[in-house]
Design a protein around this motif. Structure first.
Motif, PDB file in Angstrom:
ATOM      1  N   ARG A  12       0.824  -1.198   0.000  1.00  0.00           N
ATOM      2  CA  ARG A  12       0.000   0.000   0.000  1.00  0.00           C
ATOM      3  C   ARG A  12       0.867   1.261   0.000  1.00  0.00           C
ATOM      4  O   ARG A  12       2.044   1.229   0.359  1.00  0.00           O
ATOM      5  CB  ARG A  12      -0.918   0.021   1.225  1.00  0.00           C
ATOM      6  CG  ARG A  12      -2.001  -1.040   1.215  1.00  0.00           C
ATOM      7  CD  ARG A  12      -2.690  -1.134   2.568  1.00  0.00           C
ATOM      8  NE  ARG A  12      -3.163   0.170   2.995  1.00  0.00           N
ATOM      9  CZ  ARG A  12      -3.274   0.533   4.274  1.00  0.00           C
ATOM     10  NH1 ARG A  12      -2.915  -0.304   5.240  1.00  0.00           N
ATOM     11  NH2 ARG A  12      -3.729   1.728   4.572  1.00  0.00           N
ATOM     12  N   THR A  24      -2.248   7.781   5.035  1.00  0.00           N
ATOM     13  CA  THR A  24      -3.148   6.988   4.207  1.00  0.00           C
ATOM     14  C   THR A  24      -3.625   7.786   3.002  1.00  0.00           C
ATOM     15  O   THR A  24      -3.948   8.971   3.100  1.00  0.00           O
ATOM     16  CB  THR A  24      -4.381   6.558   5.027  1.00  0.00           C
ATOM     17  OG1 THR A  24      -3.943   5.755   6.118  1.00  0.00           O
ATOM     18  CG2 THR A  24      -5.360   5.756   4.174  1.00  0.00           C
ATOM     19  N   PHE A  26      -6.305   6.505   0.179  1.00  0.00           N
ATOM     20  CA  PHE A  26      -7.097   5.398  -0.348  1.00  0.00           C
ATOM     21  C   PHE A  26      -7.072   5.355  -1.869  1.00  0.00           C
ATOM     22  O   PHE A  26      -6.995   4.282  -2.473  1.00  0.00           O
ATOM     23  CB  PHE A  26      -8.546   5.517   0.141  1.00  0.00           C
ATOM     24  CG  PHE A  26      -8.713   5.374   1.624  1.00  0.00           C
ATOM     25  CD1 PHE A  26      -8.426   4.175   2.262  1.00  0.00           C
ATOM     26  CD2 PHE A  26      -9.154   6.444   2.391  1.00  0.00           C
ATOM     27  CE1 PHE A  26      -8.584   4.030   3.629  1.00  0.00           C
ATOM     28  CE2 PHE A  26      -9.330   6.319   3.762  1.00  0.00           C
ATOM     29  CZ  PHE A  26      -9.039   5.117   4.386  1.00  0.00           C
ATOM     30  N   SER A  47      -6.936  -7.549   5.536  1.00  0.00           N
ATOM     31  CA  SER A  47      -7.093  -6.477   6.511  1.00  0.00           C
ATOM     32  C   SER A  47      -7.419  -5.151   5.817  1.00  0.00           C
ATOM     33  O   SER A  47      -8.363  -5.064   5.047  1.00  0.00           O
ATOM     34  CB  SER A  47      -5.828  -6.369   7.368  1.00  0.00           C
ATOM     35  OG  SER A  47      -6.036  -5.538   8.474  1.00  0.00           O
ATOM     36  N   GLN A  48      -6.614  -4.092   6.044  1.00  0.00           N
ATOM     37  CA  GLN A  48      -6.919  -2.805   5.428  1.00  0.00           C
ATOM     38  C   GLN A  48      -6.596  -2.793   3.935  1.00  0.00           C
ATOM     39  O   GLN A  48      -7.076  -1.926   3.205  1.00  0.00           O
ATOM     40  CB  GLN A  48      -6.178  -1.677   6.149  1.00  0.00           C
ATOM     41  CG  GLN A  48      -6.682  -1.465   7.571  1.00  0.00           C
ATOM     42  CD  GLN A  48      -6.339  -0.095   8.112  1.00  0.00           C
ATOM     43  OE1 GLN A  48      -6.425   0.915   7.428  1.00  0.00           O
ATOM     44  NE2 GLN A  48      -5.960  -0.053   9.379  1.00  0.00           N
ATOM     45  N   VAL A  51      -9.627  -2.731   1.581  1.00  0.00           N
ATOM     46  CA  VAL A  51     -10.353  -1.498   1.240  1.00  0.00           C
ATOM     47  C   VAL A  51     -10.086  -1.099  -0.206  1.00  0.00           C
ATOM     48  O   VAL A  51     -11.009  -0.925  -1.007  1.00  0.00           O
ATOM     49  CB  VAL A  51      -9.969  -0.357   2.206  1.00  0.00           C
ATOM     50  CG1 VAL A  51     -10.601   0.956   1.747  1.00  0.00           C
ATOM     51  CG2 VAL A  51     -10.401  -0.693   3.633  1.00  0.00           C
ATOM     52  N   ALA A  73     -10.994  -5.137   6.594  1.00  0.00           N
ATOM     53  CA  ALA A  73     -11.301  -3.982   7.450  1.00  0.00           C
ATOM     54  C   ALA A  73     -12.116  -2.956   6.667  1.00  0.00           C
ATOM     55  O   ALA A  73     -11.797  -1.762   6.671  1.00  0.00           O
ATOM     56  CB  ALA A  73     -10.014  -3.366   7.980  1.00  0.00           C
ATOM     57  N   CYS A  74     -13.165  -3.420   6.002  1.00  0.00           N
ATOM     58  CA  CYS A  74     -14.009  -2.537   5.184  1.00  0.00           C
ATOM     59  C   CYS A  74     -15.111  -1.949   6.047  1.00  0.00           C
ATOM     60  O   CYS A  74     -16.312  -2.217   5.855  1.00  0.00           O
ATOM     61  CB  CYS A  74     -14.577  -3.312   4.001  1.00  0.00           C
ATOM     62  SG  CYS A  74     -13.294  -3.987   2.923  1.00  0.00           S
ATOM     63  N   GLN A 137      -2.215   6.629   9.906  1.00  0.00           N
ATOM     64  CA  GLN A 137      -3.281   5.957   9.171  1.00  0.00           C
ATOM     65  C   GLN A 137      -4.630   6.631   9.395  1.00  0.00           C
ATOM     66  O   GLN A 137      -4.960   7.045  10.513  1.00  0.00           O
ATOM     67  CB  GLN A 137      -3.371   4.490   9.596  1.00  0.00           C
ATOM     68  CG  GLN A 137      -2.163   3.665   9.226  1.00  0.00           C
ATOM     69  CD  GLN A 137      -1.895   3.680   7.733  1.00  0.00           C
ATOM     70  OE1 GLN A 137      -2.667   3.148   6.950  1.00  0.00           O
ATOM     71  NE2 GLN A 137      -0.796   4.295   7.339  1.00  0.00           N
ATOM     72  N   PRO A 140     -10.259   3.299   8.960  1.00  0.00           N
ATOM     73  CA  PRO A 140     -10.775   2.595   7.776  1.00  0.00           C
ATOM     74  C   PRO A 140     -12.224   2.897   7.469  1.00  0.00           C
ATOM     75  O   PRO A 140     -12.648   2.758   6.314  1.00  0.00           O
ATOM     76  CB  PRO A 140     -10.567   1.117   8.129  1.00  0.00           C
ATOM     77  CG  PRO A 140     -10.396   1.075   9.604  1.00  0.00           C
ATOM     78  CD  PRO A 140      -9.770   2.372   9.989  1.00  0.00           C
ATOM     79  N   TYR A 164     -14.517  -8.243  12.457  1.00  0.00           N
ATOM     80  CA  TYR A 164     -14.311  -8.791  11.121  1.00  0.00           C
ATOM     81  C   TYR A 164     -15.426  -9.759  10.729  1.00  0.00           C
ATOM     82  O   TYR A 164     -15.777  -9.856   9.549  1.00  0.00           O
ATOM     83  CB  TYR A 164     -12.942  -9.472  11.035  1.00  0.00           C
ATOM     84  CG  TYR A 164     -11.806  -8.525  11.308  1.00  0.00           C
ATOM     85  CD1 TYR A 164     -11.517  -7.500  10.415  1.00  0.00           C
ATOM     86  CD2 TYR A 164     -11.060  -8.612  12.483  1.00  0.00           C
ATOM     87  CE1 TYR A 164     -10.504  -6.598  10.673  1.00  0.00           C
ATOM     88  CE2 TYR A 164     -10.042  -7.716  12.740  1.00  0.00           C
ATOM     89  CZ  TYR A 164      -9.763  -6.713  11.838  1.00  0.00           C
ATOM     90  OH  TYR A 164      -8.754  -5.814  12.101  1.00  0.00           O
TER      91      TYR A 164
END
Length: 215
Positions: A12, A24, A26, A47-48, A51, A73-74, A137, A140, A164
């Motif tokens: 990422r 972050t 996105f 996880s993230q 997204v 992690a949405c 970060q 999320p 989760y």
């Protein structure tokens, strides 16, 4: 997986192991995944990382032949549901104070709020980078993700954290396949999870041989 599939592993935005951590972004994460897939492939995200994978699958379903999400992690999708709302109540005040705290202070308070324990000391440069990245970060649940993709989707969870499981159940309600396989926050590493993941990709292999992996 690389023994069976043509895999490409990507990081990422801001997670370069050498460069300094970055906040972050996105949209930048989504672009990284899109460029990695090129003409299309099977996308696996954890996880993230889930997204940006979902954001791309929503906007460019033509590129995503199948989608596997491990402990996604949405939280934008479930931010009003009980487990996510409780999580937000615990950590949102901390994110709002992030600019006022040192990396070490944020890391300590985050560990207490999320895990109920003290974090390990920041003894190495890698530890300090990890703590700085954590403080930078974005939550999320602020990701621009409001709908789910219309592509074949598998969700793997460890069965240890209601947060989760709530996301997974939400996605299952939209047509995703959900499997609880243990393994904590890394269900894809369990024997059962790995087997299910491989089978899912094989079942959709007629759509193309490439596999894009975003972890």
């Amino acid at each position: 997986m690389a023994r069976e599939f043509d895999c490409l592993f990507v990081r990422r935005h801001g997670f370069d192991p050498v460069a300094a951590p970055l906040p972050t972004d996105f949209e930048a994460d989504q672009q990284i995944v899109e460029e990695a897939l090129e003409r299309g492939g099977h996308l696996v995200a954890a996880s993230q990382g889930a997204v940006s994978a979902m954001m791309l699958a929503v906007e460019r379903p033509d590129l995503v032949r199948s989608l596997v999400l491990a402990e996604p992690a949405c939280l934008s999708l479930t931010k009003e549901l009980p487990a996510t709302a409780a999580h937000r109540e615990r950590v949102e005040p901390l994110f709002m104070r992030a600019a006022e705290l040192t990396d070490e202070d944020f890391n300590r308070e985050f560990a207490r709020a999320v895990f109920g324990s003290e974090p390990r000391p920041l003894n190495t440069a890698e530890d300090r980078d990890r703590a700085r990245r954590l403080r930078m970060q974005a939550p999320p649940w602020t990701a621009p993700l409001a709908i789910v993709p219309g592509v074949p989707t598998l969700v793997l969870t460890g069965g240890w954290e209601p947060l989760y499981e709530e996301v997974a159940e939400y996605l299952a309600g939209t047509g995703a396949v959900h499997r609880v396989v243990g393994g904590g926050h890394r269900p894809q590493d369990t024997e059962e999870g790995n087997t299910i993941l491989r089978r899912f990709i094989r079942d959709h292999a007629e759509k193309g041989p490439e596999l894009g992996v975003d972890a």
